[in-house]
Design a protein around this motif. Structure first.
Motif, PDB file in Angstrom:
ATOM      1  N   VAL A  55       0.747  -1.205  -0.037  1.00  0.00           N
ATOM      2  CA  VAL A  55      -0.147   0.050   0.051  1.00  0.00           C
ATOM      3  C   VAL A  55       1.012   1.232   0.027  1.00  0.00           C
ATOM      4  CG1 VAL A  55      -1.594   1.153   1.344  1.00  0.00           C
ATOM      5  CG2 VAL A  55      -1.933  -1.006   1.186  1.00  0.00           C
ATOM      6  N   LEU A  56       1.881   1.156   0.606  1.00  0.00           N
ATOM      7  CA  LEU A  56       2.901   2.324   1.036  1.00  0.00           C
ATOM      8  C   LEU A  56       3.772   2.555  -0.349  1.00  0.00           C
ATOM      9  CD1 LEU A  56       3.583   3.962   3.481  1.00  0.00           C
ATOM     10  CD2 LEU A  56       5.847   2.679   3.332  1.00  0.00           C
ATOM     11  N   LEU A  57       4.116   1.554  -1.105  1.00  0.00           N
ATOM     12  CA  LEU A  57       4.919   1.550  -2.189  1.00  0.00           C
ATOM     13  C   LEU A  57       3.980   1.860  -3.693  1.00  0.00           C
ATOM     14  CD1 LEU A  57       7.600  -0.778  -0.889  1.00  0.00           C
ATOM     15  CD2 LEU A  57       8.147   1.568  -1.625  1.00  0.00           C
ATOM     16  N   ASP A  58       3.119   1.014  -3.610  1.00  0.00           N
ATOM     17  CA  ASP A  58       2.217   0.940  -4.971  1.00  0.00           C
ATOM     18  C   ASP A  58       1.090   1.914  -4.996  1.00  0.00           C
ATOM     19  OD1 ASP A  58       4.051  -0.988  -5.553  1.00  0.00           O
ATOM     20  OD2 ASP A  58       2.432  -2.562  -5.802  1.00  0.00           O
ATOM     21  N   ASP A  59       0.522   2.403  -3.947  1.00  0.00           N
ATOM     22  CA  ASP A  59      -0.882   3.090  -3.700  1.00  0.00           C
ATOM     23  C   ASP A  59      -1.776   2.416  -4.537  1.00  0.00           C
ATOM     24  OD1 ASP A  59      -2.543   4.744  -2.603  1.00  0.00           O
ATOM     25  OD2 ASP A  59      -1.707   6.482  -3.807  1.00  0.00           O
ATOM     26  N   PRO A  60      -2.052   1.277  -4.204  1.00  0.00           N
ATOM     27  CA  PRO A  60      -2.943   0.512  -5.277  1.00  0.00           C
ATOM     28  C   PRO A  60      -4.536   0.738  -5.003  1.00  0.00           C
ATOM     29  CG  PRO A  60      -2.364  -1.045  -3.557  1.00  0.00           C
ATOM     30  CD  PRO A  60      -1.556   0.177  -3.313  1.00  0.00           C
ATOM     31  N   MET A  61      -5.386   0.488  -5.991  1.00  0.00           N
ATOM     32  CA  MET A  61      -6.659   0.505  -5.736  1.00  0.00           C
ATOM     33  C   MET A  61      -7.243  -0.667  -5.658  1.00  0.00           C
ATOM     34  SD  MET A  61      -8.135   3.444  -6.320  1.00  0.00           S
ATOM     35  CE  MET A  61      -9.988   3.237  -6.920  1.00  0.00           C
ATOM     36  N   LEU A  62      -6.756  -1.993  -6.112  1.00  0.00           N
ATOM     37  CA  LEU A  62      -7.302  -3.237  -5.748  1.00  0.00           C
ATOM     38  C   LEU A  62      -8.664  -3.373  -6.313  1.00  0.00           C
ATOM     39  CD1 LEU A  62      -5.385  -3.922  -2.280  1.00  0.00           C
ATOM     40  CD2 LEU A  62      -4.728  -4.175  -4.722  1.00  0.00           C
ATOM     41  N   THR A  63      -9.131  -2.632  -7.361  1.00  0.00           N
ATOM     42  CA  THR A  63     -10.625  -2.743  -7.763  1.00  0.00           C
ATOM     43  C   THR A  63     -10.572  -3.712  -9.076  1.00  0.00           C
ATOM     44  OG1 THR A  63     -10.197  -0.497  -8.797  1.00  0.00           O
ATOM     45  CG2 THR A  63     -11.224  -0.634  -6.836  1.00  0.00           C
ATOM     46  N   ILE A  75      -8.395  -6.037   1.615  1.00  0.00           N
ATOM     47  CA  ILE A  75      -7.861  -6.367   3.087  1.00  0.00           C
ATOM     48  C   ILE A  75      -6.471  -5.945   3.034  1.00  0.00           C
ATOM     49  CG2 ILE A  75      -7.577  -8.059   5.073  1.00  0.00           C
ATOM     50  CD1 ILE A  75      -9.884  -9.610   3.597  1.00  0.00           C
ATOM     51  N   VAL A  76      -6.101  -5.077   4.034  1.00  0.00           N
ATOM     52  CA  VAL A  76      -4.474  -4.771   4.280  1.00  0.00           C
ATOM     53  C   VAL A  76      -4.002  -5.227   5.532  1.00  0.00           C
ATOM     54  CG1 VAL A  76      -3.167  -2.910   4.459  1.00  0.00           C
ATOM     55  CG2 VAL A  76      -5.231  -2.458   2.818  1.00  0.00           C
ATOM     56  N   LEU A  77      -3.050  -5.966   5.765  1.00  0.00           N
ATOM     57  CA  LEU A  77      -2.297  -6.465   6.864  1.00  0.00           C
ATOM     58  C   LEU A  77      -1.533  -5.154   7.281  1.00  0.00           C
ATOM     59  CD1 LEU A  77      -0.879  -9.771   5.849  1.00  0.00           C
ATOM     60  CD2 LEU A  77      -3.167  -9.292   6.878  1.00  0.00           C
ATOM     61  N   ASP A  78      -1.710  -4.699   8.566  1.00  0.00           N
ATOM     62  CA  ASP A  78      -1.283  -3.453   9.002  1.00  0.00           C
ATOM     63  C   ASP A  78      -1.309  -3.519  10.334  1.00  0.00           C
ATOM     64  OD1 ASP A  78      -0.171  -0.835   9.229  1.00  0.00           O
ATOM     65  OD2 ASP A  78      -2.217  -0.054   8.625  1.00  0.00           O
ATOM     66  N   SER A  87      -3.854   7.611   1.451  1.00  0.00           N
ATOM     67  CA  SER A  87      -3.693   6.260   0.266  1.00  0.00           C
ATOM     68  C   SER A  87      -5.042   6.230  -0.318  1.00  0.00           C
ATOM     69  CB  SER A  87      -3.508   5.022   1.098  1.00  0.00           C
ATOM     70  OG  SER A  87      -4.416   4.782   2.075  1.00  0.00           O
ATOM     71  N   LYS A  88      -5.023   5.736  -1.607  1.00  0.00           N
ATOM     72  CA  LYS A  88      -6.165   5.576  -2.488  1.00  0.00           C
ATOM     73  C   LYS A  88      -7.215   4.626  -1.581  1.00  0.00           C
ATOM     74  CE  LYS A  88      -3.969   6.467  -6.949  1.00  0.00           C
ATOM     75  NZ  LYS A  88      -3.201   5.625  -7.993  1.00  0.00           N
ATOM     76  N   ILE A  89      -6.684   3.610  -0.985  1.00  0.00           N
ATOM     77  CA  ILE A  89      -7.571   2.770  -0.428  1.00  0.00           C
ATOM     78  C   ILE A  89      -8.391   3.259   0.537  1.00  0.00           C
ATOM     79  CG2 ILE A  89      -7.604   0.621   1.164  1.00  0.00           C
ATOM     80  CD1 ILE A  89      -5.522  -0.689  -0.553  1.00  0.00           C
ATOM     81  N   ILE A  90      -7.665   4.108   1.345  1.00  0.00           N
ATOM     82  CA  ILE A  90      -8.504   4.809   2.598  1.00  0.00           C
ATOM     83  C   ILE A  90      -9.499   5.870   1.825  1.00  0.00           C
ATOM     84  CG2 ILE A  90      -8.270   6.317   4.571  1.00  0.00           C
ATOM     85  CD1 ILE A  90      -7.762   3.270   4.963  1.00  0.00           C
ATOM     86  N   GLN A  91      -9.101   6.581   0.735  1.00  0.00           N
ATOM     87  CA  GLN A  91      -9.752   7.623   0.123  1.00  0.00           C
ATOM     88  C   GLN A  91     -11.041   6.985  -0.446  1.00  0.00           C
ATOM     89  OE1 GLN A  91      -9.571  11.002   0.176  1.00  0.00           O
ATOM     90  NE2 GLN A  91      -7.836  10.513   1.912  1.00  0.00           N
ATOM     91  N   THR A  92     -11.106   5.559  -0.829  1.00  0.00           N
ATOM     92  CA  THR A  92     -12.020   5.444  -1.532  1.00  0.00           C
ATOM     93  C   THR A  92     -13.009   4.084  -0.528  1.00  0.00           C
ATOM     94  OG1 THR A  92     -10.674   3.616  -2.496  1.00  0.00           O
ATOM     95  CG2 THR A  92     -11.289   5.464  -3.791  1.00  0.00           C
ATOM     96  N   SER A  93     -12.420   4.122   0.708  1.00  0.00           N
ATOM     97  CA  SER A  93     -12.962   3.121   1.294  1.00  0.00           C
ATOM     98  C   SER A  93     -14.511   3.300   1.894  1.00  0.00           C
ATOM     99  CB  SER A  93     -12.190   3.008   2.667  1.00  0.00           C
ATOM    100  OG  SER A  93     -12.304   3.990   3.477  1.00  0.00           O
TER     101      SER A  93
END
Ligand code: NAI
Ligand SMILES: Nc1nc(O)c(N)c(N[C@@H]2O[C@H](COP(=O)(O)O)[C@@H](O)[C@H]2O)n1
Length: 218
Positions: A55-63, A75-78, A87-93
């Motif tokens: 997530v940190l390096l790629d900033d993926p959408m995973l869509t 799902i993010v292991l953190d 991050s795009k993931i949080i911005q679109t969650s």
């Protein structure tokens, strides 16, 4: 009866020398055709899982974007709950269901910060995320299939305890090298070949200069 774990598919694009990213974190190994194949697969699973560094390096959408179909749960292991708000993931969650998995090591302040995001928080494990426990919790939530999309540390966590069913590798026509470039499988590694899970080659598919290898765990 509920199964104790979802069906787990490990997926990655690697260079011919087994790297999934360069030492600077460049991981664009797939082709357009392979992207379409990957997105078709994404549309068929209940969830996609990645580690925090990805997530940190790629900033993926995973869509699912390169084909029609539903977005899986992300799902993010953190363990420490340090995912960036930007991050795009949080911005679109708000729109795409997202789970952040933390361990008991998370600080009170990080937990409070996470709770402000529109994500579900799962606590699993003491120091880092306990994958076996997490898979059990995902089963209870009726998540029947999980596509693990890396990175190398996350892949190792699934592989070391045999917690996967299938492996899909896109062998990409590049040679990366570099001892610090990220490999398909990181972690401590097995001491002996006999410790490795045994895989059966189920199918291969050529996509121009890329080769998709599909293995199942015996
Ligand atoms: N070519 C490809 O198909 C892909 C390449 N990548 C590349 O992989 C690199 C990131 O890989 P890594 O550094 O190995 O990190 P990673 O993405 O596997 O994340 C590891 C981190 O996740 C967190 N975590 C918490 N609990 C964990 C657990 N039980 N198991 C594993 N991680 C846990 C920890 O903070 C840990 O340091 C990036 O450069 C990315 O671009 C990532 C995915 C696919
Ligand atoms: N199959 C595959 N091929 C590559 O070349 C890749 N870099 C990856 N990486 C995974 O896909 C994520 C990017 O997803 P979005 O396009 O942003 O939806 C990346 O973070 C890796 O998990 N996979």
């Amino acid at each position: 009866m509920e199964k104790s774990k979802p069906y787990v598919i490990l997926s990655a694009a690697t260079s011919i020398d087994g790297k999934i990213a360069t030492v600077t974190g460049d991981s664009k190994l797939s082709s357009k055709l392979d992207g379409i194949r990957l997105h078709k697969l994404r549309s068929k699973v209940d969830a996609i899982l990645v580690g925090k560094n990805t997530v940190l390096l790629d900033d993926p959408m995973l869509t699912v974007r390169h084909t029609k179909g539903k977005n899986p749960i992300r799902i993010v292991l953190d363990s420490k709950g340090s995912i960036s708000k930007n991050s795009k993931i949080i911005q679109t969650s708000k729109k795409i269901p997202t789970i952040v998995v933390v361990s008991n090591k998370i600080t009170k302040s990080n937990l409070e910060r996470l709770k402000k995001f529109p994500v579900e928080i799962i606590i699993a494990g003491k120091n880092s995320v306990d994958i076996k426990l997490l898979l059990k919790k995902l089963s209870y939530k009726k998540i029947k299939s999980v596509l693990v999309e890396g990175g190398g540390t996350t892949n190792w966590e699934f592989i070391k305890n045999g917690l996967f069913d299938e492996l899909i590798i896109t062998l990409s026509p590049f040679l990366i090298g570099g001892k610090d470039a990220v490999s398909l499988v990181e972690g401590d590694g097995f001491k002996k070949i006999t410790n490795s899970p045994i895989l059966r080659l189920k199918s291969t598919m050529r996509l121009k200069n890329h080769l998709v290898l599909n293995y199942v765990k015996v």
